[in-house]
Design a protein around this motif. Structure first.
Motif, PDB file in Angstrom:
ATOM      1  N   ARG A 237     102.628  58.771  75.375  1.00 30.90           N
ATOM      2  CA  ARG A 237     104.201  58.176  75.483  1.00 30.90           C
ATOM      3  C   ARG A 237     105.222  59.006  76.021  1.00 30.90           C
ATOM      4  NH1 ARG A 237     107.184  56.208  70.185  1.00 30.90           N
ATOM      5  NH2 ARG A 237     107.137  58.643  69.413  1.00 30.90           N
ATOM      6  N   GLU A 238     105.216  60.335  75.789  1.00 27.30           N
ATOM      7  CA  GLU A 238     106.280  61.207  76.678  1.00 27.30           C
ATOM      8  C   GLU A 238     105.982  60.972  78.098  1.00 27.30           C
ATOM      9  OE1 GLU A 238     108.682  63.102  75.322  1.00 27.30           O
ATOM     10  OE2 GLU A 238     108.056  61.994  73.550  1.00 27.30           O
ATOM     11  N   PHE A 239     104.745  60.955  78.490  1.00 29.80           N
ATOM     12  CA  PHE A 239     104.538  60.955  80.169  1.00 29.80           C
ATOM     13  C   PHE A 239     105.330  59.763  80.592  1.00 29.80           C
ATOM     14  CE2 PHE A 239     102.026  59.517  83.662  1.00 29.80           C
ATOM     15  CZ  PHE A 239     102.482  60.459  84.744  1.00 29.80           C
ATOM     16  N   LEU A 240     104.977  58.507  79.972  1.00 31.36           N
ATOM     17  CA  LEU A 240     105.324  57.215  80.440  1.00 31.36           C
ATOM     18  C   LEU A 240     107.003  57.115  80.397  1.00 31.36           C
ATOM     19  CD1 LEU A 240     102.809  54.827  78.599  1.00 31.36           C
ATOM     20  CD2 LEU A 240     102.971  55.608  81.041  1.00 31.36           C
ATOM     21  N   ARG A 241     107.468  57.712  79.262  1.00 35.61           N
ATOM     22  CA  ARG A 241     108.797  57.878  79.349  1.00 35.61           C
ATOM     23  C   ARG A 241     109.523  58.610  80.553  1.00 35.61           C
ATOM     24  NH1 ARG A 241     110.220  59.578  73.510  1.00 35.61           N
ATOM     25  NH2 ARG A 241     109.799  57.475  72.708  1.00 35.61           N
ATOM     26  N   ALA A 242     108.814  59.771  80.814  1.00 31.84           N
ATOM     27  CA  ALA A 242     109.513  60.548  81.712  1.00 31.84           C
ATOM     28  C   ALA A 242     109.191  59.977  83.237  1.00 31.84           C
ATOM     29  CB  ALA A 242     108.764  62.023  81.818  1.00 31.84           C
ATOM     30  N   THR A 243     108.199  59.131  83.337  1.00 32.27           N
ATOM     31  CA  THR A 243     108.031  58.343  84.588  1.00 32.27           C
ATOM     32  C   THR A 243     108.420  57.002  84.706  1.00 32.27           C
ATOM     33  OG1 THR A 243     105.574  57.877  83.979  1.00 32.27           O
ATOM     34  CG2 THR A 243     106.044  59.939  85.320  1.00 32.27           C
ATOM     35  N   ASP A 244     109.171  56.704  83.618  1.00 33.10           N
ATOM     36  CA  ASP A 244     109.969  55.164  83.397  1.00 33.10           C
ATOM     37  C   ASP A 244     108.835  54.222  83.710  1.00 33.10           C
ATOM     38  OD1 ASP A 244     112.605  56.043  83.252  1.00 33.10           O
ATOM     39  OD2 ASP A 244     112.808  56.645  85.144  1.00 33.10           O
ATOM     40  N   VAL A 245     107.668  54.346  83.038  1.00 35.59           N
ATOM     41  CA  VAL A 245     106.575  53.458  83.271  1.00 35.59           C
ATOM     42  C   VAL A 245     106.576  52.550  81.782  1.00 35.59           C
ATOM     43  CG1 VAL A 245     104.133  52.775  83.608  1.00 35.59           C
ATOM     44  CG2 VAL A 245     105.539  54.589  85.205  1.00 35.59           C
ATOM     45  N   LYS A 246     106.474  51.243  81.716  1.00 33.17           N
ATOM     46  CA  LYS A 246     106.514  50.585  80.831  1.00 33.17           C
ATOM     47  C   LYS A 246     105.043  50.689  80.228  1.00 33.17           C
ATOM     48  CE  LYS A 246     110.296  47.606  79.467  1.00 33.17           C
ATOM     49  NZ  LYS A 246     111.065  48.768  79.608  1.00 33.17           N
ATOM     50  N   PRO A 247     104.678  50.783  78.879  1.00 32.20           N
ATOM     51  CA  PRO A 247     103.430  50.792  78.446  1.00 32.20           C
ATOM     52  C   PRO A 247     102.687  49.286  78.662  1.00 32.20           C
ATOM     53  CG  PRO A 247     104.832  51.854  76.466  1.00 32.20           C
ATOM     54  CD  PRO A 247     105.855  51.211  77.747  1.00 32.20           C
ATOM     55  N   ASP A 248     101.499  49.161  78.722  1.00 31.63           N
ATOM     56  CA  ASP A 248     100.887  47.956  78.959  1.00 31.63           C
ATOM     57  C   ASP A 248      99.508  47.885  78.575  1.00 31.63           C
ATOM     58  OD1 ASP A 248      99.064  46.474  81.074  1.00 31.63           O
ATOM     59  OD2 ASP A 248     100.883  45.900  81.778  1.00 31.63           O
ATOM     60  N   PRO A 249      98.971  47.059  78.231  1.00 29.48           N
ATOM     61  CA  PRO A 249      97.630  47.017  77.506  1.00 29.48           C
ATOM     62  C   PRO A 249      96.467  47.318  78.295  1.00 29.48           C
ATOM     63  CG  PRO A 249      98.841  44.796  76.933  1.00 29.48           C
ATOM     64  CD  PRO A 249      99.753  45.521  77.947  1.00 29.48           C
ATOM     65  N   ARG A 250      96.835  47.315  79.444  1.00 30.39           N
ATOM     66  CA  ARG A 250      95.643  47.514  80.668  1.00 30.39           C
ATOM     67  C   ARG A 250      95.550  49.023  80.602  1.00 30.39           C
ATOM     68  NH1 ARG A 250      98.043  43.992  85.226  1.00 30.39           N
ATOM     69  NH2 ARG A 250      99.849  44.548  84.253  1.00 30.39           N
ATOM     70  N   MET A 251      96.521  49.828  80.123  1.00 30.46           N
ATOM     71  CA  MET A 251      96.486  51.430  79.707  1.00 30.46           C
ATOM     72  C   MET A 251      95.474  51.751  78.739  1.00 30.46           C
ATOM     73  SD  MET A 251     100.120  52.311  80.225  1.00 30.46           S
ATOM     74  CE  MET A 251     101.264  51.930  81.575  1.00 30.46           C
ATOM     75  N   VAL A 252      95.036  50.681  77.947  1.00 29.75           N
ATOM     76  CA  VAL A 252      94.590  51.053  76.707  1.00 29.75           C
ATOM     77  C   VAL A 252      92.878  50.572  76.799  1.00 29.75           C
ATOM     78  CG1 VAL A 252      94.225  50.597  74.215  1.00 29.75           C
ATOM     79  CG2 VAL A 252      96.352  50.416  75.227  1.00 29.75           C
TER      80      VAL A 252
END
Ligand code: HEM
Ligand code: SF4
Ligand code: SF4
Lengths: 80, 424
Positions: free
Chosen positions: B376-391
């Motif tokens: 979560r922190e990494f995605l926040r820092a890189t401005d990437v939206k969470p996506d089901p394909r990451m799971v």
């Protein structure tokens, strides 16, 4: 002295105050806490080009140390 | 010329039908005393069951923090010719294309100024020059750069020499111009390559398709893997030819004979998402469920090809075990077009490095930092939206946390008012 030179001076002084001779980049940055890491990298690079800091590397990690005049000679003779 | 050191244990490794590094080094030892000593030193290590190399040093070429790894032996009394035996890493050309005259020249330089032993290539991808002395380092560097147009590669806490598969140069499956991406990363990040200031090493590897011939997913802090977002191209005629036994399945990889392909058992049933169907005449693929595993394409290369709307999946965080266990990269950007000048990609890299430099502990790889602080922190820092394909397995983990910012309407919470309504 410009603020940049002053910050470089602070880095060198911090190095001199430490007990250990080799330091990670991250730790050296603590000597200039108000400067962000990208800027600190520029200062540290300059210090290396000026011969006031030198690299030490294991091959996988890199550390920085103050140079001595005969470092390479000592290393080659197995004195460090 | 008889060799100085007796090496009975090493000599065991000369037996058998396979190539032997002992045989190779002995051949060079005829003319290079350091190679004689290196065999003697290794024999001693086998006997003592201990290494006899010291770790690291300050030697290098001026202005570079990487590319040279100081190596000293701890028994210079017995093996004076390898008292200093420094390694140099040479940045290999993208996908390892050479002209023979370059290789010859490289051999000439190294024959004169080093041990004559190479490693083509190290697991980093670089050409490894094994063993020279401090006084030769600058001279070798000068000739590499001025006569061959080659540079030293990465070592230590910097960006390592990027590496890519052969890609479009020879492979019909490549969805990316892997050479161009490797070259672009190498040139753009010269400072990161030569002047170490990261918490630890950082590797980019580029594979043209999900077959991932450079094992980017297992070996790179940032893996760039080619993919497509339209449909697998199907030549139904050729599918029928495979089934009818007119073509060699698997591109000949499991035997050169033509044979009828059992399409149900060998392809359809092995599709990991079961998104294919064969009715005896036509092959149907539900592309929306295809995970681009390449299996069906590998089995029937004449009939199936990747789509045409190609790009890359960007993954982050793989590494070998040191602080934590081995880790594979995780999907961060499911699809990116990956066309020059790759601005979208470099913007992401900048944010990723800023976060890692800011929060990473000494010797902590990016993947370990993500494990410690959370994706979560990494995605926040890189401005990437969470996506089901990451799971990996959706709904496997029922603990889902929301931020008020992520939910329409959000919410606010007043802990004091809460305590008035609920006794502790
Ligand atoms: C929407 C409301 C609630 C949610 C989301 C919730 C969530 C959870 C979760 C996630 C756990 C598992 C914790 C773990 O095993 O690590 C748990 C355990 C438990 N909760 Fe709740 N809970 C809620 C309401 C309640 C209420 C109202 C009660 C009782 C009045 C309750 C009693 C328990 C008990 C007895 C356990 C088992 C504790 C144990 O195994 O040690 N929960 N709850
Ligand atoms: S990774 Fe894919 S594109 Fe690259 S060489 Fe292997 S099969 Fe071809
Ligand atoms: S690429 Fe893999 S997932 Fe996609 S259709 Fe072929 S076998 Fe199935």
């Amino acid at each position: 002295m410009s603020s940049k030179e002053e910050a470089k001076e602070r880095i060198i002084n911090w190095m001199k105050e430490q007990k250990k001779s080799k330091h990670y980049f991250n730790d050296i940055c603590k000597a200039v806490p108000e400067i962000n890491m990208r800027e600190a990298k520029k200062l540290i690079n300059e210090l290396v080009s000026e011969g006031r800091l030198r690299y030490w590397t294991s091959g996988s990690t890199t550390m920085y140390m103050l140079p001595g005049v005969d470092d390479v000679e000592k290393e080659e003779k197995g004195m460090v | 010329m008889a060799l100085k050191h007796k090496t009975p244990m090493l000599d065991e490794l000369m037996k058998g039908p396979w190539p032997s590094f002992v045989t190779d080094i002995k051949r060079v030892a005829e003319r290079k005393p350091q190679c004689d000593d290196i065999l003697g030193l290794m024999e001693l290590s086998y006997k003592d069951r201990e290494g006899h190399w010291k770790h690291g040093g300050i030697v290098g070429v001026f202005g570079y923090g990487g590319g040279v790894i100081g190596r000293y032996c701890d028994r210079p009394d017995l093996f004076p010719n390898v008292a200093h035996f420094h390694t140099m890493r040479v940045n290999q050309p993208a996908s390892k294309f050479y002209k023979t005259d370059v290789l010859r020249k490289l051999c000439d330089i190294w024959e004169e100024k080093g041990s004559g032993l190479f490693n083509f290539h190290g697991s980093t991808g670089d050409i490894i020059l094994l063993g020279t002395t401090t006084d030769q380092l600058e001279a070798i560097f000068y000739e590499l750069t001025h006569e061959l147009g080659m540079d030293l590669g990465g070592s230590g806490s910097n960006m390592r020499t990027p590496e890519g598969c052969v890609g479009r140069a020879r492979c019909e499956w490549s969805c990316l111009d892997t050479q161009d991406i490797v070259y672009d990363i190498t040139m753009r990040y010269q400072d990161e390559l030569h002047r170490p200031a990261f918490p630890y090493k950082f590797k980019f590897k580029v594979s043209g398709c999900p077959n991932d011939c450079v094992a980017a997913i297992a070996r790179a802090d940032c893996s760039i893997i080619g993919t497509w977002r339209d449909k697998i191209r199907i030549d139904q005629e050729a599918v029928r030819a495979y089934v009818g036994g007119e073509l060699v399945p698997h591109g000949g990889a499991d035997g050169p004979e033509k044979r009828p392909l059992d399409i149900q058992a060998e392809v359809i049933d092995k599709c990991p998402t079961k998104c294919m169907e064969w009715d005896g005449k036509n092959l149907k693929i539900w592309d929306e469920d295809c995970v681009r595993c390449m299996h069906c394409i590998n089995i029937m290369p004449r009939a199936l090809r990747p789509g045409e709307d190609v790009g890359a999946t960007i993954l982050v965080g793989s590494k070998a075990p040191i602080l934590e266990g081995a880790q594979l990269s995780s999907v961060i950007i499911p699809f990116m077009k990956m066309e020059p000048p790759y601005e979208e990609f470099h913007e992401f890299v900048g944010k990723m490095w800023d976060w890692w430099m800011e929060h990473g502990k000494n010797r902590e790889r990016l993947g370990e930092l993500i494990q410690r602080l959370g994706m979560r922190e990494f995605l926040r820092a890189t401005d990437v939206k969470p996506d089901p394909r990451m799971v990996n397995t959706p709904r496997y983990n029922p603990y889902i946390f929301y931020d008020p910012d992520d939910v329409p309407g959000g919410w606010s919470r007043d802990p004091k008012a809460y305590r008035e309504r609920h006794q502790p």
